[in-house]
Scaffold this motif. Structure first.
Motif, PDB file in Angstrom:
ATOM      1  N   THR A   1      30.077  61.393  15.426  1.00  0.00           N
ATOM      2  CA  THR A   1      31.261  60.898  16.130  1.00  0.00           C
ATOM      3  C   THR A   1      32.213  60.137  15.211  1.00  0.00           C
ATOM      4  OG1 THR A   1      29.850  60.671  18.090  1.00  0.00           O
ATOM      5  CG2 THR A   1      31.981  59.598  18.179  1.00  0.00           C
ATOM      6  N   LEU A   2      31.707  59.587  14.127  1.00  0.00           N
ATOM      7  CA  LEU A   2      32.539  58.778  13.235  1.00  0.00           C
ATOM      8  C   LEU A   2      33.820  59.476  12.776  1.00  0.00           C
ATOM      9  CD1 LEU A   2      30.169  56.718  10.909  1.00  0.00           C
ATOM     10  CD2 LEU A   2      32.105  55.861  12.234  1.00  0.00           C
ATOM     11  N   PRO A   3      33.774  60.729  12.297  1.00  0.00           N
ATOM     12  CA  PRO A   3      35.027  61.368  11.861  1.00  0.00           C
ATOM     13  C   PRO A   3      36.067  61.466  12.974  1.00  0.00           C
ATOM     14  CG  PRO A   3      33.139  62.606  11.060  1.00  0.00           C
ATOM     15  CD  PRO A   3      32.606  61.587  12.007  1.00  0.00           C
ATOM     16  N   THR A   4      35.629  61.749  14.209  1.00  0.00           N
ATOM     17  CA  THR A   4      36.574  61.837  15.326  1.00  0.00           C
ATOM     18  C   THR A   4      37.254  60.498  15.569  1.00  0.00           C
ATOM     19  OG1 THR A   4      35.195  63.547  16.360  1.00  0.00           O
ATOM     20  CG2 THR A   4      36.789  62.416  17.770  1.00  0.00           C
ATOM     21  N   ILE A   5      36.487  59.416  15.557  1.00  0.00           N
ATOM     22  CA  ILE A   5      37.063  58.088  15.801  1.00  0.00           C
ATOM     23  C   ILE A   5      37.979  57.686  14.657  1.00  0.00           C
ATOM     24  CG2 ILE A   5      36.496  55.650  16.064  1.00  0.00           C
ATOM     25  CD1 ILE A   5      34.018  56.436  17.577  1.00  0.00           C
ATOM     26  N   ILE A   6      37.590  57.985  13.424  1.00  0.00           N
ATOM     27  CA  ILE A   6      38.428  57.621  12.268  1.00  0.00           C
ATOM     28  C   ILE A   6      39.764  58.350  12.327  1.00  0.00           C
ATOM     29  CG2 ILE A   6      38.631  57.782   9.766  1.00  0.00           C
ATOM     30  CD1 ILE A   6      35.626  57.271   9.588  1.00  0.00           C
ATOM     31  N   ILE A   7      39.728  59.636  12.602  1.00  0.00           N
ATOM     32  CA  ILE A   7      40.969  60.419  12.650  1.00  0.00           C
ATOM     33  C   ILE A   7      41.868  59.931  13.786  1.00  0.00           C
ATOM     34  CG2 ILE A   7      41.887  62.724  13.121  1.00  0.00           C
ATOM     35  CD1 ILE A   7      39.408  63.852  11.694  1.00  0.00           C
ATOM     36  N   ALA A   8      41.287  59.683  14.967  1.00  0.00           N
ATOM     37  CA  ALA A   8      42.089  59.203  16.100  1.00  0.00           C
ATOM     38  C   ALA A   8      42.661  57.817  15.836  1.00  0.00           C
ATOM     39  CB  ALA A   8      41.238  59.196  17.366  1.00  0.00           C
ATOM     40  N   THR A   9      41.874  56.938  15.212  1.00  0.00           N
ATOM     41  CA  THR A   9      42.347  55.581  14.930  1.00  0.00           C
ATOM     42  C   THR A   9      43.463  55.590  13.896  1.00  0.00           C
ATOM     43  OG1 THR A   9      40.150  54.694  15.442  1.00  0.00           O
ATOM     44  CG2 THR A   9      41.638  53.285  14.192  1.00  0.00           C
ATOM     45  N   ARG A  10      43.332  56.388  12.870  1.00  0.00           N
ATOM     46  CA  ARG A  10      44.389  56.468  11.862  1.00  0.00           C
ATOM     47  C   ARG A  10      45.689  57.006  12.467  1.00  0.00           C
ATOM     48  NH1 ARG A  10      42.920  58.960   6.241  1.00  0.00           N
ATOM     49  NH2 ARG A  10      44.889  57.879   5.821  1.00  0.00           N
TER      50      ARG A  10
ATOM     51  N   PHE B   1      45.986  42.662  12.382  1.00  0.00           N
ATOM     52  CA  PHE B   1      45.104  42.312  13.489  1.00  0.00           C
ATOM     53  C   PHE B   1      45.840  41.666  14.664  1.00  0.00           C
ATOM     54  CE2 PHE B   1      42.077  42.778  10.057  1.00  0.00           C
ATOM     55  CZ  PHE B   1      41.030  43.443  10.678  1.00  0.00           C
ATOM     56  N   HIS B   2      46.990  41.045  14.418  1.00  0.00           N
ATOM     57  CA  HIS B   2      47.726  40.389  15.508  1.00  0.00           C
ATOM     58  C   HIS B   2      48.805  41.272  16.120  1.00  0.00           C
ATOM     59  CE1 HIS B   2      46.586  36.127  13.833  1.00  0.00           C
ATOM     60  NE2 HIS B   2      45.547  36.844  14.241  1.00  0.00           N
ATOM     61  N   HIS B   3      49.283  42.252  15.368  1.00  0.00           N
ATOM     62  CA  HIS B   3      50.424  43.037  15.849  1.00  0.00           C
ATOM     63  C   HIS B   3      50.145  44.539  15.879  1.00  0.00           C
ATOM     64  CE1 HIS B   3      52.998  39.465  15.707  1.00  0.00           C
ATOM     65  NE2 HIS B   3      52.415  39.178  14.540  1.00  0.00           N
ATOM     66  N   VAL B   4      49.680  45.104  14.762  1.00  0.00           N
ATOM     67  CA  VAL B   4      49.519  46.550  14.679  1.00  0.00           C
ATOM     68  C   VAL B   4      48.333  47.018  15.521  1.00  0.00           C
ATOM     69  CG1 VAL B   4      49.097  48.499  13.140  1.00  0.00           C
ATOM     70  CG2 VAL B   4      50.585  46.617  12.406  1.00  0.00           C
ATOM     71  N   LEU B   5      47.175  46.381  15.341  1.00  0.00           N
ATOM     72  CA  LEU B   5      45.960  46.831  16.034  1.00  0.00           C
ATOM     73  C   LEU B   5      46.082  46.761  17.558  1.00  0.00           C
ATOM     74  CD1 LEU B   5      43.253  47.999  15.238  1.00  0.00           C
ATOM     75  CD2 LEU B   5      42.269  45.698  15.313  1.00  0.00           C
ATOM     76  N   PRO B   6      46.633  45.672  18.130  1.00  0.00           N
ATOM     77  CA  PRO B   6      46.783  45.675  19.598  1.00  0.00           C
ATOM     78  C   PRO B   6      47.675  46.801  20.108  1.00  0.00           C
ATOM     79  CG  PRO B   6      46.979  43.445  18.747  1.00  0.00           C
ATOM     80  CD  PRO B   6      46.983  44.351  17.565  1.00  0.00           C
ATOM     81  N   LEU B   7      48.731  47.131  19.356  1.00  0.00           N
ATOM     82  CA  LEU B   7      49.617  48.206  19.795  1.00  0.00           C
ATOM     83  C   LEU B   7      48.949  49.580  19.639  1.00  0.00           C
ATOM     84  CD1 LEU B   7      52.993  46.944  18.294  1.00  0.00           C
ATOM     85  CD2 LEU B   7      52.246  46.852  20.672  1.00  0.00           C
ATOM     86  N   ALA B   8      47.999  49.689  18.710  1.00  0.00           N
ATOM     87  CA  ALA B   8      47.297  50.968  18.504  1.00  0.00           C
ATOM     88  C   ALA B   8      46.059  51.091  19.391  1.00  0.00           C
ATOM     89  CB  ALA B   8      46.883  51.106  17.037  1.00  0.00           C
ATOM     90  N   ALA B   9      45.726  50.045  20.152  1.00  0.00           N
ATOM     91  CA  ALA B   9      44.491  50.037  20.946  1.00  0.00           C
ATOM     92  C   ALA B   9      44.376  51.206  21.922  1.00  0.00           C
ATOM     93  CB  ALA B   9      44.354  48.704  21.678  1.00  0.00           C
ATOM     94  N   PRO B  10      45.455  51.593  22.645  1.00  0.00           N
ATOM     95  CA  PRO B  10      45.314  52.728  23.571  1.00  0.00           C
ATOM     96  C   PRO B  10      44.856  54.012  22.893  1.00  0.00           C
ATOM     97  CG  PRO B  10      47.336  51.533  24.025  1.00  0.00           C
ATOM     98  CD  PRO B  10      46.792  50.970  22.757  1.00  0.00           C
TER      99      PRO B  10
END
Length: 440
Positions: free
Chosen positions: A305-314, A340-349
């Motif tokens: 599952t790791l490659p799928t999560i990495i590709i989707a997160t990037r 961590f305060h701005h980019v990651l929360p916006l990418a959370a969905p």
């Protein structure tokens, strides 16, 4: 411009107009054909999907109903011993002849002469041999029933259950069907007494593996799958997100990172059975972890599952506008604070969607689990991830290899349950994306 020149231009334009009209008509016709091809392709896809779902549901919906017979059970002290003896030693209770209690109760219910061995044998074939467990649990949970007579709903045999569900043709000669004419008479008598009916099959969700179709269930497989999904979530999500943040935000762009990206993309396309071979070699042969354990299955599915999560997160991190980063840095935030305060929360969905889709893919995998030994016959619930267990897709595979007719509906019923879990996970991913997604 002279009149002759003007007339010539007008004539030339008039000559070109039909050709232009023909070209426009051809383009419109091509567009209509393209739309028609698309509609036909979608219709074909939907037709195959409907055929698949109809095949599964039509064979599997009966698995959610089980034929049961209400039998007056006399918990005889001759067979079970007295309650005082049971309190001193429960060994006799565990080894008692519970099938005899069920047989005697059914013979009494049908009014059969106990000396008629043929009739007793025919009647005994109507109830499941799994009644031993049902009656034993009743006695072990309440010793006061010893010496009393109680009406107990017992599972019917798989042959009787299949016959009443129309899976056997009862009009063929007796030697070509599993239910005899004498048993058909007993079934009709039970119907007249109101002692036989089809009830919701809770055992399909709570029971474990069994060699008898009527007592087989996916309860143990569901717990095993749950353990594995929790392990995958606990390992793949933080590792995948951390790797994605480093590769996307911190790693220098050079040949080494390009090689890593290529390998991640390649791993996402590797057949799942290869991960099973890796898990067998590393986790079982090298680290010595137990076969058929949910922990090993979870570790193998984590790698898959790791490659799928990495590709989707990037992809989710890339979708955040650069202006967000520039504004945060311009206000004095550090690189880490910006992420961590701005980019990651916006990418959370996007991250949540990729994670849930990866988990759904892992939930339906069978091949890697077969290689690490998760095809064991497991009847008891695993108390820890190190205990022997199985998984839903593996249980489906095992039932599909059974020769008994009643396992066909069990297999399709388990597929329906698995599809239900997958549908819930995919719908959850869609709802989370719609709920938290921001459009720029």
């Amino acid at each position: 411009m002279s009149d002759a020149t003007a007339n010539g231009i007008a004539d030339a334009a008039a000559a070109r107009k039909p050709r232009r009209d023909i070209g426009i008509k051809k383009r419109y016709a091509a567009e209509r054909r393209f739309k028609a091809y698309g509609i036909i392709a979608i219709a074909i896809g939907l037709a195959f999907l409907v055929a698949l779902m109809w095949s599964i549901v039509s064979q599997g919906y009966t698995a959610f109903w089980q034929t049961e017979i209400e039998v007056p059970i006399s918990f005889s002290e001759k067979v079970l011993g007295t309650p005082e003896q049971a309190n001193e030693s429960q060994t006799k209770l565990l080894m008692a002849n519970y099938p005899q209690l069920a047989r005697d109760g059914l013979v009494q219910l049908l009014g059969i002469d106990p000396a008629d061995k043929k009739a007793v044998s025919a009647a005994n074939g109507l109830i499941s041999s799994g009644t031993r467990v049902t009656l034993r649990d009743i006695v072990m949970n309440d010793l006061s029933v010893i010496g009393t007579t109680e009406d107990v709903w017992l599972y019917a045999s798989s042959e009787l259950d299949s016959a009443l569900k129309g899976q056997y043709d009862l009009d063929v000669p007796e030697n070509r069907r599993p239910i005899s004419d004498l048993q058909l008479q007993y079934i009709e008598k039970l119907r007249q007494q109101g002692a036989i009916e089809q009830r919701f099959n809770w055992g399909l969700f709570t029971s474990g593996a069994s060699s008898r179709a009527e007592t087989a269930g996916v309860g143990v497989a569901i717990i095993g799958s749950l353990y594995m999904m929790l392990i995958v979530l606990a390992l793949a999500l933080p590792i995948g997100v951390a790797a994605s943040i480093y590769l996307e935000e911190f790693a220098p762009k050079n040949r080494f990172t390009d090689l890593i990206e290529v390998n991640i993309n390649n791993l996402a396309a590797v057949p799942s059975i290869v991960f099973g071979l890796l898990g067998l070699a590393v986790f079982i042969n090298w680290f010595g972890l137990p076969r058929s354990a949910a922990l090993v299955g979870g570790l193998v599915l984590t790698l898959m599952t790791l490659p799928t999560i990495i590709i989707a997160t990037r992809a989710a991190l890339r979708a955040v506008p650069p202006s967000i980063r520039s504004a945060a840095l311009g206000l004095g935030a550090s690189k880490t604070q910006t992420i961590f305060h701005h980019v990651l929360p916006l990418a959370a969905p996007g991250i949540l969607t990729g994670t849930i889709i990866g988990l759904a893919q892992a939930l339906g995998e069978t091949a890697p689990l077969l290689l690490i030994g998760m095809v064991a016959f497991v009847a008891d619930y695993p108390s820890t991830p190190l205990d022997p267990s199985t998984a839903l897709p593996v249980q489906i595979y095992m039932w599909a290899n059974e020769a008994e007719r009643a396992f066909v509906e069990r297999t399709s019923g388990a597929i329906i349950i698995l599809l239900g879990f997958l549908a819930i996970m995919n719908v959850t991913a869609i709802l989370l994306r719609r709920r938290f997604e921001r459009r720029w």
